[in-house]
Design a protein around this motif. Structure first.
Motif, PDB file in Angstrom:
ATOM      1  N   GLN A  53      -0.832  43.802 -11.498  1.00  0.00           N
ATOM      2  CA  GLN A  53      -1.809  43.948 -12.566  1.00  0.00           C
ATOM      3  C   GLN A  53      -1.111  44.220 -13.891  1.00  0.00           C
ATOM      4  OE1 GLN A  53      -4.994  43.284 -12.526  1.00  0.00           O
ATOM      5  NE2 GLN A  53      -5.213  43.792 -14.665  1.00  0.00           N
ATOM      6  N   THR A  54      -0.128  45.108 -13.881  1.00  0.00           N
ATOM      7  CA  THR A  54       0.622  45.415 -15.100  1.00  0.00           C
ATOM      8  C   THR A  54       1.328  44.169 -15.609  1.00  0.00           C
ATOM      9  OG1 THR A  54       0.936  47.705 -14.426  1.00  0.00           O
ATOM     10  CG2 THR A  54       2.483  46.837 -16.052  1.00  0.00           C
ATOM     11  N   TYR A  55       1.945  43.431 -14.694  1.00  0.00           N
ATOM     12  CA  TYR A  55       2.640  42.219 -15.094  1.00  0.00           C
ATOM     13  C   TYR A  55       1.664  41.199 -15.683  1.00  0.00           C
ATOM     14  CZ  TYR A  55       4.845  37.747 -14.961  1.00  0.00           C
ATOM     15  OH  TYR A  55       5.288  36.517 -15.316  1.00  0.00           O
ATOM     16  N   ARG A  56       0.503  41.042 -15.047  1.00  0.00           N
ATOM     17  CA  ARG A  56      -0.504  40.097 -15.564  1.00  0.00           C
ATOM     18  C   ARG A  56      -0.943  40.485 -16.975  1.00  0.00           C
ATOM     19  NH1 ARG A  56      -2.860  40.403 -10.022  1.00  0.00           N
ATOM     20  NH2 ARG A  56      -2.087  38.567  -8.967  1.00  0.00           N
ATOM     21  N   GLU A  57      -1.111  41.776 -17.190  1.00  0.00           N
ATOM     22  CA  GLU A  57      -1.500  42.242 -18.522  1.00  0.00           C
ATOM     23  C   GLU A  57      -0.403  41.949 -19.543  1.00  0.00           C
ATOM     24  OE1 GLU A  57      -2.470  46.359 -17.894  1.00  0.00           O
ATOM     25  OE2 GLU A  57      -4.327  45.865 -16.821  1.00  0.00           O
ATOM     26  N   GLU A  58       0.854  42.186 -19.159  1.00  0.00           N
ATOM     27  CA  GLU A  58       1.973  41.876 -20.060  1.00  0.00           C
ATOM     28  C   GLU A  58       2.009  40.386 -20.370  1.00  0.00           C
ATOM     29  OE1 GLU A  58       5.729  43.193 -18.494  1.00  0.00           O
ATOM     30  OE2 GLU A  58       5.035  45.252 -18.270  1.00  0.00           O
ATOM     31  N   LEU A  59       1.851  39.571 -19.345  1.00  0.00           N
ATOM     32  CA  LEU A  59       1.913  38.122 -19.531  1.00  0.00           C
ATOM     33  C   LEU A  59       0.748  37.635 -20.390  1.00  0.00           C
ATOM     34  CD1 LEU A  59       3.890  35.985 -18.698  1.00  0.00           C
ATOM     35  CD2 LEU A  59       2.479  35.488 -16.725  1.00  0.00           C
ATOM     36  N   THR A  60      -0.422  38.185 -20.176  1.00  0.00           N
ATOM     37  CA  THR A  60      -1.577  37.829 -21.004  1.00  0.00           C
ATOM     38  C   THR A  60      -1.312  38.180 -22.464  1.00  0.00           C
ATOM     39  OG1 THR A  60      -3.111  38.094 -19.163  1.00  0.00           O
ATOM     40  CG2 THR A  60      -4.045  38.234 -21.381  1.00  0.00           C
ATOM     41  N   ALA A  61      -0.733  39.344 -22.699  1.00  0.00           N
ATOM     42  CA  ALA A  61      -0.407  39.756 -24.072  1.00  0.00           C
ATOM     43  C   ALA A  61       0.618  38.795 -24.693  1.00  0.00           C
ATOM     44  CB  ALA A  61       0.124  41.185 -24.090  1.00  0.00           C
ATOM     45  N   ILE A  62       1.577  38.352 -23.905  1.00  0.00           N
ATOM     46  CA  ILE A  62       2.581  37.406 -24.401  1.00  0.00           C
ATOM     47  C   ILE A  62       1.916  36.070 -24.753  1.00  0.00           C
ATOM     48  CG2 ILE A  62       4.598  36.019 -23.736  1.00  0.00           C
ATOM     49  CD1 ILE A  62       5.475  38.501 -22.047  1.00  0.00           C
ATOM     50  N   PHE A  63       1.050  35.581 -23.878  1.00  0.00           N
ATOM     51  CA  PHE A  63       0.350  34.317 -24.145  1.00  0.00           C
ATOM     52  C   PHE A  63      -0.548  34.436 -25.369  1.00  0.00           C
ATOM     53  CE2 PHE A  63       0.748  33.132 -19.420  1.00  0.00           C
ATOM     54  CZ  PHE A  63       1.943  32.479 -19.654  1.00  0.00           C
ATOM     55  N   TYR A  65      -0.122  36.446 -27.865  1.00  0.00           N
ATOM     56  CA  TYR A  65       0.773  36.518 -29.022  1.00  0.00           C
ATOM     57  C   TYR A  65       1.260  35.121 -29.399  1.00  0.00           C
ATOM     58  CZ  TYR A  65       4.671  38.008 -31.962  1.00  0.00           C
ATOM     59  OH  TYR A  65       5.539  38.190 -33.007  1.00  0.00           O
ATOM     60  N   SER A  66       1.675  34.356 -28.399  1.00  0.00           N
ATOM     61  CA  SER A  66       2.179  33.007 -28.697  1.00  0.00           C
ATOM     62  C   SER A  66       1.054  32.108 -29.216  1.00  0.00           C
ATOM     63  CB  SER A  66       2.864  32.391 -27.476  1.00  0.00           C
ATOM     64  OG  SER A  66       1.960  32.215 -26.419  1.00  0.00           O
ATOM     65  N   SER A  67      -0.165  32.302 -28.721  1.00  0.00           N
ATOM     66  CA  SER A  67      -1.305  31.510 -29.204  1.00  0.00           C
ATOM     67  C   SER A  67      -1.602  31.792 -30.667  1.00  0.00           C
ATOM     68  CB  SER A  67      -2.550  31.821 -28.373  1.00  0.00           C
ATOM     69  OG  SER A  67      -2.361  31.398 -27.055  1.00  0.00           O
ATOM     70  N   ASP A  68      -1.338  33.020 -31.092  1.00  0.00           N
ATOM     71  CA  ASP A  68      -1.570  33.394 -32.488  1.00  0.00           C
ATOM     72  C   ASP A  68      -0.531  32.786 -33.432  1.00  0.00           C
ATOM     73  OD1 ASP A  68      -3.728  34.892 -31.684  1.00  0.00           O
ATOM     74  OD2 ASP A  68      -2.640  36.813 -31.710  1.00  0.00           O
ATOM     75  N   HIS A  69       0.553  32.243 -32.868  1.00  0.00           N
ATOM     76  CA  HIS A  69       1.652  31.747 -33.698  1.00  0.00           C
ATOM     77  C   HIS A  69       2.103  30.347 -33.272  1.00  0.00           C
ATOM     78  CE1 HIS A  69       2.084  35.750 -35.457  1.00  0.00           C
ATOM     79  NE2 HIS A  69       1.956  36.228 -34.244  1.00  0.00           N
ATOM     80  N   LEU A  70       1.156  29.507 -32.927  1.00  0.00           N
ATOM     81  CA  LEU A  70       1.485  28.167 -32.429  1.00  0.00           C
ATOM     82  C   LEU A  70       2.296  27.354 -33.435  1.00  0.00           C
ATOM     83  CD1 LEU A  70      -1.817  27.202 -30.590  1.00  0.00           C
ATOM     84  CD2 LEU A  70       0.363  27.896 -29.585  1.00  0.00           C
ATOM     85  N   SER A  92      10.285  38.652 -31.486  1.00  0.00           N
ATOM     86  CA  SER A  92       9.341  39.505 -30.771  1.00  0.00           C
ATOM     87  C   SER A  92       8.875  38.845 -29.479  1.00  0.00           C
ATOM     88  CB  SER A  92       8.147  39.825 -31.667  1.00  0.00           C
ATOM     89  OG  SER A  92       7.225  40.633 -30.988  1.00  0.00           O
ATOM     90  N   TYR A  93       8.596  37.563 -29.551  1.00  0.00           N
ATOM     91  CA  TYR A  93       8.175  36.824 -28.363  1.00  0.00           C
ATOM     92  C   TYR A  93       9.278  36.853 -27.307  1.00  0.00           C
ATOM     93  CZ  TYR A  93       7.027  32.881 -25.345  1.00  0.00           C
ATOM     94  OH  TYR A  93       6.783  32.086 -24.259  1.00  0.00           O
ATOM     95  N   ALA A  94      10.504  36.590 -27.728  1.00  0.00           N
ATOM     96  CA  ALA A  94      11.629  36.577 -26.789  1.00  0.00           C
ATOM     97  C   ALA A  94      11.786  37.945 -26.135  1.00  0.00           C
ATOM     98  CB  ALA A  94      12.910  36.174 -27.512  1.00  0.00           C
ATOM     99  N   GLN A  95      11.717  38.991 -26.937  1.00  0.00           N
ATOM    100  CA  GLN A  95      11.860  40.344 -26.399  1.00  0.00           C
ATOM    101  C   GLN A  95      10.764  40.632 -25.371  1.00  0.00           C
ATOM    102  OE1 GLN A  95      11.096  43.464 -29.202  1.00  0.00           O
ATOM    103  NE2 GLN A  95      12.176  44.987 -27.984  1.00  0.00           N
ATOM    104  N   ARG A  96       9.546  40.271 -25.676  1.00  0.00           N
ATOM    105  CA  ARG A  96       8.432  40.506 -24.749  1.00  0.00           C
ATOM    106  C   ARG A  96       8.597  39.706 -23.460  1.00  0.00           C
ATOM    107  NH1 ARG A  96       2.960  40.788 -28.400  1.00  0.00           N
ATOM    108  NH2 ARG A  96       3.771  42.194 -29.973  1.00  0.00           N
ATOM    109  N   LEU A  97       8.965  38.432 -23.605  1.00  0.00           N
ATOM    110  CA  LEU A  97       9.125  37.586 -22.425  1.00  0.00           C
ATOM    111  C   LEU A  97      10.273  38.086 -21.552  1.00  0.00           C
ATOM    112  CD1 LEU A  97       8.206  35.086 -20.860  1.00  0.00           C
ATOM    113  CD2 LEU A  97       9.896  33.777 -22.174  1.00  0.00           C
ATOM    114  N   PHE A  98      11.407  38.380 -22.156  1.00  0.00           N
ATOM    115  CA  PHE A  98      12.551  38.871 -21.381  1.00  0.00           C
ATOM    116  C   PHE A  98      12.204  40.190 -20.691  1.00  0.00           C
ATOM    117  CE2 PHE A  98      15.473  36.660 -24.673  1.00  0.00           C
ATOM    118  CZ  PHE A  98      15.268  35.428 -24.070  1.00  0.00           C
ATOM    119  N   GLY A  99      11.492  41.050 -21.393  1.00  0.00           N
ATOM    120  CA  GLY A  99      11.097  42.330 -20.796  1.00  0.00           C
ATOM    121  C   GLY A  99      10.178  42.139 -19.601  1.00  0.00           C
ATOM    122  N   ALA A 100       9.197  41.250 -19.742  1.00  0.00           N
ATOM    123  CA  ALA A 100       8.270  40.989 -18.639  1.00  0.00           C
ATOM    124  C   ALA A 100       9.006  40.394 -17.437  1.00  0.00           C
ATOM    125  CB  ALA A 100       7.148  40.059 -19.095  1.00  0.00           C
ATOM    126  N   MET A 101       9.917  39.465 -17.694  1.00  0.00           N
ATOM    127  CA  MET A 101      10.664  38.851 -16.591  1.00  0.00           C
ATOM    128  C   MET A 101      11.613  39.865 -15.945  1.00  0.00           C
ATOM    129  SD  MET A 101       9.431  35.885 -16.264  1.00  0.00           S
ATOM    130  CE  MET A 101       7.895  36.425 -16.957  1.00  0.00           C
TER     131      MET A 101
END
Length: 163
Positions: A53-63, A65-70, A92-101
């Motif tokens: 659930q935590t991971y899904r929330e992180e991934l949703t936040a990343i998506f 964020y990326s949608s806001d900056h297409l 910021s996107y890279a940091q979030r993605l690397f952290g989630a992974m």
């Protein structure tokens, strides 16, 4: 009944009571161990569910964020010049993605994420890492927040070129 016989009767009664007590103690230990095993299984399921659930929330936040900056990601993908603000978006996107992974990797290693989920997430991560802006960001971020085992995994499995 003589004194000797009364002593033997008293001793037999105490031995019988002691034996019953030992049997009851053994049954209590078995019941307690069975209960603890059941609780551990339930706790493991809850931990796995919570991790996902935590991971899904992180991934949703990343998506999100990326949608806001297409536009920024399109420019980065096309190799166009980025402004400082756009570079911060990519960073910021890279940091979030690397952290989630990194979180998924650690949860997989400790058994709270299944192999199926882990492999699926890593396929997506590998695809994302085909972009120059993420590949270029990795050498900067890998030195900060990640375990050595995650860094080795990314460099040997995610960034390797398939023949």
């Amino acid at each position: 009944m003589g004194v000797l016989e009364e002593g033997l009767v008293d001793m037999v009664d105490w031995e019988a009571i002691g034996a019953v007590g030992e049997i009851l103690s053994a049954v209590g230990v078995i019941v307690t161990l069975a209960y603890l095993a059941m609780q551990m299984r339930q706790n493991t399921r809850a931990l796995r569910s919570g991790s996902l659930q935590t991971y899904r929330e992180e991934l949703t936040a990343i998506f999100d964020y990326s949608s806001d900056h297409l536009d920024t990601f399109a420019k980065a993908r096309n190799g166009e010049e980025l402004t400082d603000a756009e570079r911060r978006v990519i960073t910021s996107y890279a940091q979030r993605l690397f952290g989630a992974m990194g979180t998924v990797f650690l949860n997989y290693k400790d058994g709270s994420v299944s192999t199926k989920v882990f492999e699926g997430r890593m396929r997506g991560f590998k695809k994302a890492m085909e972009t120059d802006f993420l590949r270029d960001s990795w050498p900067v971020w890998k030195q900060y927040d990640f375990t050595d085992s995650f860094v080795v995994f990314v460099e040997s499995e995610i960034l390797k070129q398939d023949a």
